[in-house]
Design an enzyme around this catalytic site. Structure first.
Site, PDB file in Angstrom:
ATOM      1  N   LYS A   1       0.835  -1.212   0.000  1.00 28.28           N
ATOM      2  CA  LYS A   1       0.000   0.000   0.000  1.00 28.28           C
ATOM      3  C   LYS A   1       0.865   1.256   0.000  1.00 28.28           C
ATOM      4  O   LYS A   1       0.609   2.198  -0.756  1.00 28.28           O
ATOM      5  CB  LYS A   1      -0.908   0.028   1.243  1.00 28.28           C
ATOM      6  CG  LYS A   1      -2.143  -0.847   1.126  1.00 28.28           C
ATOM      7  CD  LYS A   1      -2.860  -0.974   2.462  1.00 28.28           C
ATOM      8  CE  LYS A   1      -3.950  -2.053   2.373  1.00 28.28           C
ATOM      9  NZ  LYS A   1      -4.461  -2.448   3.691  1.00 28.28           N
TER      10      LYS A   1
ATOM     11  N   GLN B   1      -5.357  -0.973   9.836  1.00 22.64           N
ATOM     12  CA  GLN B   1      -5.354  -2.340   9.314  1.00 22.64           C
ATOM     13  C   GLN B   1      -6.077  -3.286  10.277  1.00 22.64           C
ATOM     14  O   GLN B   1      -5.810  -3.288  11.480  1.00 22.64           O
ATOM     15  CB  GLN B   1      -3.885  -2.785   9.114  1.00 22.64           C
ATOM     16  CG  GLN B   1      -3.715  -4.147   8.514  1.00 22.64           C
ATOM     17  CD  GLN B   1      -3.798  -4.169   7.000  1.00 22.64           C
ATOM     18  OE1 GLN B   1      -3.903  -3.144   6.339  1.00 22.64           O
ATOM     19  NE2 GLN B   1      -3.763  -5.348   6.435  1.00 22.64           N
TER      20      GLN B   1
ATOM     21  N   ASP C   1     -11.595   3.427   4.211  1.00 19.31           N
ATOM     22  CA  ASP C   1     -12.101   2.045   4.181  1.00 19.31           C
ATOM     23  C   ASP C   1     -13.627   2.021   4.090  1.00 19.31           C
ATOM     24  O   ASP C   1     -14.203   0.990   3.735  1.00 19.31           O
ATOM     25  CB  ASP C   1     -11.716   1.308   5.471  1.00 19.31           C
ATOM     26  CG  ASP C   1     -10.449   0.485   5.344  1.00 19.31           C
ATOM     27  OD1 ASP C   1     -10.215  -0.063   4.249  1.00 19.31           O
ATOM     28  OD2 ASP C   1      -9.719   0.376   6.345  1.00 19.31           O
TER      29      ASP C   1
HETATM   30  N1  LIG Z   1      -8.612  -1.785   7.303  1.00 16.26           N
HETATM   31  C1  LIG Z   1      -8.302  -2.724   6.399  1.00 16.26           C
HETATM   32  N2  LIG Z   1      -8.566  -2.506   5.083  1.00 16.26           N
HETATM   33  C2  LIG Z   1      -8.244  -3.444   4.158  1.00 16.26           C
HETATM   34  O1  LIG Z   1      -8.486  -3.237   2.955  1.00 16.26           O
HETATM   35  C3  LIG Z   1      -7.625  -4.658   4.590  1.00 16.26           C
HETATM   36  C4  LIG Z   1      -7.380  -4.824   5.962  1.00 16.26           C
HETATM   37  N3  LIG Z   1      -7.748  -3.862   6.830  1.00 16.26           N
HETATM   38  N4  LIG Z   1      -6.810  -5.945   6.418  1.00 16.26           N
HETATM   39  C5  LIG Z   1      -6.330  -6.977   5.523  1.00 16.26           C
HETATM   40  C6  LIG Z   1      -7.144  -7.023   4.262  1.00 16.26           C
HETATM   41  C7  LIG Z   1      -6.507  -7.780   3.132  1.00 16.26           C
HETATM   42  N5  LIG Z   1      -6.350  -6.828   2.055  1.00 16.26           N
HETATM   43  C8  LIG Z   1      -5.748  -7.123   0.855  1.00 16.26           C
HETATM   44  C9  LIG Z   1      -5.413  -6.168  -0.073  1.00 16.26           C
HETATM   45  C10 LIG Z   1      -4.739  -6.495  -1.245  1.00 16.26           C
HETATM   46  C11 LIG Z   1      -4.390  -7.781  -1.512  1.00 16.26           C
HETATM   47  C12 LIG Z   1      -3.642  -8.105  -2.743  1.00 16.26           C
HETATM   48  O2  LIG Z   1      -3.201  -7.249  -3.468  1.00 16.26           O
HETATM   49  N6  LIG Z   1      -3.435  -9.419  -3.046  1.00 16.26           N
HETATM   50  C13 LIG Z   1      -2.677  -9.895  -4.190  1.00 16.26           C
HETATM   51  C14 LIG Z   1      -1.699 -10.970  -3.774  1.00 16.26           C
HETATM   52  C15 LIG Z   1      -0.864 -10.626  -2.612  1.00 16.26           C
HETATM   53  C16 LIG Z   1      -0.064 -11.806  -2.126  1.00 16.26           C
HETATM   54  O3  LIG Z   1       0.593 -12.464  -2.936  1.00 16.26           O
HETATM   55  O4  LIG Z   1      -0.129 -12.064  -0.909  1.00 16.26           O
HETATM   56  C17 LIG Z   1      -3.604 -10.508  -5.229  1.00 16.26           C
HETATM   57  O5  LIG Z   1      -4.692 -10.938  -4.856  1.00 16.26           O
HETATM   58  O6  LIG Z   1      -3.203 -10.559  -6.380  1.00 16.26           O
HETATM   59  C18 LIG Z   1      -4.743  -8.763  -0.610  1.00 16.26           C
HETATM   60  C19 LIG Z   1      -5.407  -8.424   0.547  1.00 16.26           C
HETATM   61  C20 LIG Z   1      -6.793  -5.625   2.471  1.00 16.26           C
HETATM   62  N7  LIG Z   1      -7.268  -5.663   3.721  1.00 16.26           N
END
Ligand SMILES: Nc1nc(=O)c2c([nH]1)NC[C@@H]1CN(c3ccc(C(=O)N[C@@H](CCC(=O)O)C(=O)O)cc3)C=[N+]21
Ligand SMILES: [Mg+2]
Length: 291
Positions: free
Chosen positions: A53, A97, A120
């Site tokens: 991020k 987070q 968020d």
């Molecule tokens: N307040 C809050 N807001 C959130 O938006 C929030 C949070 N807490 N806590 C955790 C989760 C999880 N999350 C992700 C964001 C991007 C990928 C992402 O980019 N994933 C990649 C892969 C990443 C990898 O390889 O691990 C994909 O799907 O291609 C994953 C998970 C946002 N979250």
């Protein structure tokens, strides 16, 4: 493979380019959007997300402020930091987070964020604004899913949508957004009777349950658009909530994991930060970044 692959990674990269252009325009007016990300504790997966991020925030020309607090931070200290960020004019967006350590009251912490900086969209005011069709900050994951659905399908009016998962973060706001686009929406979950049969009626199937490969090929209506929100770490790597190999032979279109919803979530976080910045300066909402 018969389904069209909905390339969230490419879509997100395109979105970030548009955001960077808007940010450059703001800079000419002396405005630099700022996003503060607060991470409590040392969860390795959370650290990876926070790092990516921060990198993408800087890549689009915004300021990134990262606050890492130890897992045993008292809740009052976190609330004091949120107050400080609420008051800081350089900070336009605040993300705490989740999940937070057990000793914290998540709802209380989230509701302490200034709703105008709640990128968020988890604050009760924003949840209520979205539910009543008013201008809100919209949760990033459902916003990203909506953008991909509109891009692939055009109008969603009259389509049958089934969302598997009833969370405040994905399922419920996804339902609100699809309703606003005049889809016919059902929220299902792990206790739903005859879940496969229900899913087979869906023109749009959104899987957000958090169970690896739960949605089988024969749960999918031929030609349906399938959005896989799941991010499950298994022995064979990162997998979604949908059995992708089976689903891709039946669905009309499908998002992969990784490279689908995840990258769109981060791009929408930047979109929301830009929107929050525009609103605080009384500028119109940036084109195409809000529902
Ligand atoms: N307040 C809050 N807001 C959130 O938006 C929030 C949070 N807490 N806590 C955790 C989760 C999880 N999350 C992700 C964001 C991007 C990928 C992402 O980019 N994933 C990649 C892969 C990443 C990898 O390889 O691990 C994909 O799907 O291609 C994953 C998970 C946002 N979250
Ligand atoms: Mg469940």
């Amino acid at each position: 493979m018969t389904a069209t692959l909905i390339d969230g990674k490419a879509f997100a990269a395109n979105l970030r380019t548009r955001i960077a252009t808007e940010v450059a325009g703001l800079k000419d007016q002396g405005i630099v959007p700022g996003l503060a990300v607060v991470l409590v504790g040392e969860d390795p997966a959370s650290q990876v997300y926070v790092r990516s991020k921060g990198r993408m925030t800087r890549e689009v020309g915004m300021n990134s402020y990262e606050h890492k607090l130890p897992a045993d931070t008292p809740q009052d200290a976190l609330l004091a930091l949120i107050d400080q960020l609420n008051e800081d004019p350089a900070v336009n967006g605040i993300l705490v987070q989740l999940p937070l350590p057990k000793h914290m009251d998540e709802a209380l912490v989230i509701n302490a964020i200034d709703p105008a900086k709640d990128v968020d969209g988890f604050n009760v005011l924003n949840v209520g604004l979205l539910a009543t069709g008013q201008k809100a900050m919209v949760p990033c994951t459902p916003l990203g899913c909506l953008m991909m659905l509109r891009d692939h399908l055009g109008s969603l009016s009259g389509k049958r949508a089934v969302i598997i998962g009833r969370s405040n973060i994905v399922g419920k706001p996804m339902a609100q957004l699809l309703l606003r686009d005049s889809a016919t929406v059902t929220i299902a979950h792990s206790r739903t009777d005859n879940l496969p049969e229900l899913c087979r009626q869906a023109d749009i199937l959104v899987a957000a349950v958090g169970h690896p490969r739960m949605v089988q090929g024969d749960w999918i209506k031929p030609g349906a658009t399938v959005i896989d929100v799941g991010i499950n770490r298994t022995d064979d790597g990162l997998v979604g909530d949908v059995d992708f190999d089976a689903a891709k032979e039946i669905a009309g279109a499908i998002t992969p994991v990784p490279g689908g919803v995840g990258p769109m979530t981060i791009a929408c976080l930047l979109a929301n930060t830009l929107t929050a910045t525009a609103r605080v300066y009384g500028l119109p909402d940036p084109e195409g970044l809000t529902p």
